[in-house]
Design a protein around this motif. Structure first.
Motif, PDB file in Angstrom:
ATOM      1  N   SER A 299       0.763  -1.319  -0.085  1.00 39.08           N
ATOM      2  CA  SER A 299       0.055   0.113  -0.012  1.00 39.08           C
ATOM      3  C   SER A 299       0.955   1.278  -0.106  1.00 39.08           C
ATOM      4  O   SER A 299       0.546   2.304  -0.508  1.00 39.08           O
ATOM      5  N   VAL A 425      -9.531  -0.027   0.569  1.00 43.08           N
ATOM      6  CA  VAL A 425      -8.374   1.131   0.928  1.00 43.08           C
ATOM      7  C   VAL A 425      -8.727   2.211  -0.230  1.00 43.08           C
ATOM      8  O   VAL A 425      -8.766   1.956  -1.184  1.00 43.08           O
ATOM      9  N   TYR A 432      -8.482   3.084   5.612  1.00 37.18           N
ATOM     10  CA  TYR A 432      -8.433   1.570   5.604  1.00 37.18           C
ATOM     11  C   TYR A 432      -9.624   0.816   6.357  1.00 37.18           C
ATOM     12  O   TYR A 432      -9.711   1.299   7.430  1.00 37.18           O
TER      13      TYR A 432
END
Length: 493
Positions: A299, A425, A432
């Motif tokens: 991420s 996300v 999140y």
């Protein structure tokens, strides 16, 4: 069920869960030698085309592009071969043998760009493909940031990749692959009568090679390989059924996990999930198992990649030089680790790769930029066209004894997450929210499995709230990390 039986069942579940929390046995041992002695079944080589063939093809493509009036061009040709076998409950489900090839060319006419590709390597098809790319460029709108990398950034000259160990052929026959898959699945069934079914065990073998060249003098390519073992056992107790799995992947078959250890560990993971409960909503510390910690690292890469940055579609816009992690966190990028999936002397554009600190002492030191995204941002390419190269997240606080059991002690009372679901996300805001399952832990001891919960937070806060990183490191793809402990997250039941 009597109270005594229920108590015994609960204790068994906790014991199984504790095994799951230990450093996986599937990470130890190696593939038995009997699976490594294979030879080609016939005289046919792994590839139909040689390096010299590829060099001639890309030369011809670039020559034709220049003849048409292209101001610049880049061509890449590749070929791959593979075998994939799946066995379920001892019976063969699928056998796939593949041989693929392709050539793509991007033609630049000033600030206009066109691309075309073909799987036909005949002179006539090559000419049509180059013409198609040129015709597309002629009608495409101008883009002031388009164009090849500047020559000073290119990895010019010869590229010796022998030390990187990127190619390790595995001449396993179909029958041997079937035998291996059966051995993996049988090992999972042998763990307990509670393993009632299976999604199957798979063995895949992959080989490939490529060559890329452009009109600024770059030419480079190399052979590569990737082999994988996997299994997905299903556990059952009464009406309760749970599935889990594990896999091992490496460039060299000799580096794959022992098949029996792999099957057993996958079965233990599935068994440990039986009797899962829901949790009431609360806030608590959360420990991400190593495979999921890699997702947090992924991420970060997405949030500080060029395309997200120049579109300002990331919560980490303008974050270079800022403290985004605690000061004990470092993230290194190293494209030169032998046998690693993200190793190579140049990126997808032919730009030279470099080892670097992406995060040092919690401070972001660099983005992940291609030539195009770097120009859009008024910066220089970082050699990351095509993605990151062998990232490793570590903590300066991690000690030799900080294995997974010690990480559970550091967690204390909270949630161990072993699976997340959904795409929750938001990279623009950092929010999140993922469906999750795992185990509830009290005083460092796993109490029971949990499921049908949601964990929520904000990635910016989660990164800043990393308390510890375990030395139970796991490498998958281009990323390496141990388990990651977050100080607190919201848990919804």
């Amino acid at each position: 069920m009597s109270k005594a039986a229920a108590k015994s069942s609960s204790a068994a579940a906790r014991t199984s869960a504790a095994r799951t929390a230990a450093t996986p046995k599937a990470r130890t041992g190696h593939l038995p030698v009997r699976y490594l002695k294979g030879k080609p079944a016939d005289d046919r080589p792994l590839f139909d085309y040689t390096r010299a063939d590829f060099e001639e093809l890309v030369r011809d493509a670039l020559r034709q592009a220049r003849r048409l009036g292209a101001s610049a061009a880049v061509a890449e040709v590749s070929e791959s071969s593979g075998l994939a076998v799946t066995v379920r409950k001892g019976k063969v489900e699928t056998i796939e043998q593949t041989r693929d090839r392709g050539l793509g060319i991007s033609v630049h006419v000033g600030k206009r760009r066109g691309h075309a590709s073909t799987s036909d390597f005949s002179p006539q098809a090559l000419a049509r493909t180059v013409q198609a790319a040129y015709d597309i460029a002629a009608i495409t709108g101008e883009d002031p940031y388009a164009g090849l990398p500047e020559k000073k950034f290119l990895a010019l000259g010869e590229h010796d990749v022998s030390g990187l160990k990127l190619f390790s052929p595995w001449h396993v026959s179909v029958d041997e692959a079937i035998e291996l898959a059966r051995e993996i699945e049988a090992a999972s069934f042998a763990v307990s009568s509670g393993i009632a079914n299976s999604d199957g065990a798979s063995v895949s073998v992959g080989h490939g090679h490529f060559l890329s060249a452009n009109s600024r003098g770059f030419s480079g390519g190399f052979p590569h390989s990737r082999h994988t073992l996997s299994v997905g056992p299903i556990a059952r107790r009464g009406r309760d059924m749970q599935r889990d799995g594990w896999y091992s992947s490496a460039r060299a078959a000799a580096d794959l996990a022992d098949p029996v250890a792999l099957g057993r560990y996958a079965a233990e993971r599935a068994l440990s999930r039986l009797g899962a409960r829901k949790l009431s909503s609360r806030k608590a510390p959360v420990l991400f198992e190593a495979p999921l910690a890699l997702g947090l690292l992924g991420s970060l890469v997405q949030a500080v990649s060029g395309s997200a940055l120049y579109r300002r579609a990331t919560f980490l816009v303008d974050s270079l030089g800022r403290q985004i992690f605690p000061d004990h966190i470092d993230i290194e990028e190293d494209p030169f680790i032998p046998g690693a999936m993200g190793s190579g002397p140049f990126d997808d554009e032919g730009v030279t790769t470099h080892a670097r600190d992406v995060v040092s002492g919690g401070v972001l030191q660099g983005y992940f930029l291609s030539t195009y995204s770097a120009r859009k941002l008024g910066m220089k390419t970082t050699g990351n066209a095509g993605g990151s190269h062998n990232l490793r997240l570590s903590s300066r606080l991690t000690k030799r004894g900080d294995d997974f059991a010690r990480m559970l002690k550091k967690l204390g009372t909270g949630l161990l997450v072993t699976e997340v679901m959904g795409q929750g996300v938001n990279y623009v805001t950092g929010d999140y929210s993922r469906g999750a399952s795992g185990f509830w832990v009290e005083n460092g001891v796993i109490q029971y499995p949990v499921e049908e919960i949601t964990i929520a937070g904000n990635l910016a806060d989660m990164y800043r709230s990393i308390v510890a990183v375990g030395n139970d490191e796991l490498t998958r793809g281009t990323k390496t990390s141990g388990s990651i402990l977050i100080e607190e997250m919201a848990i919804a039941g």
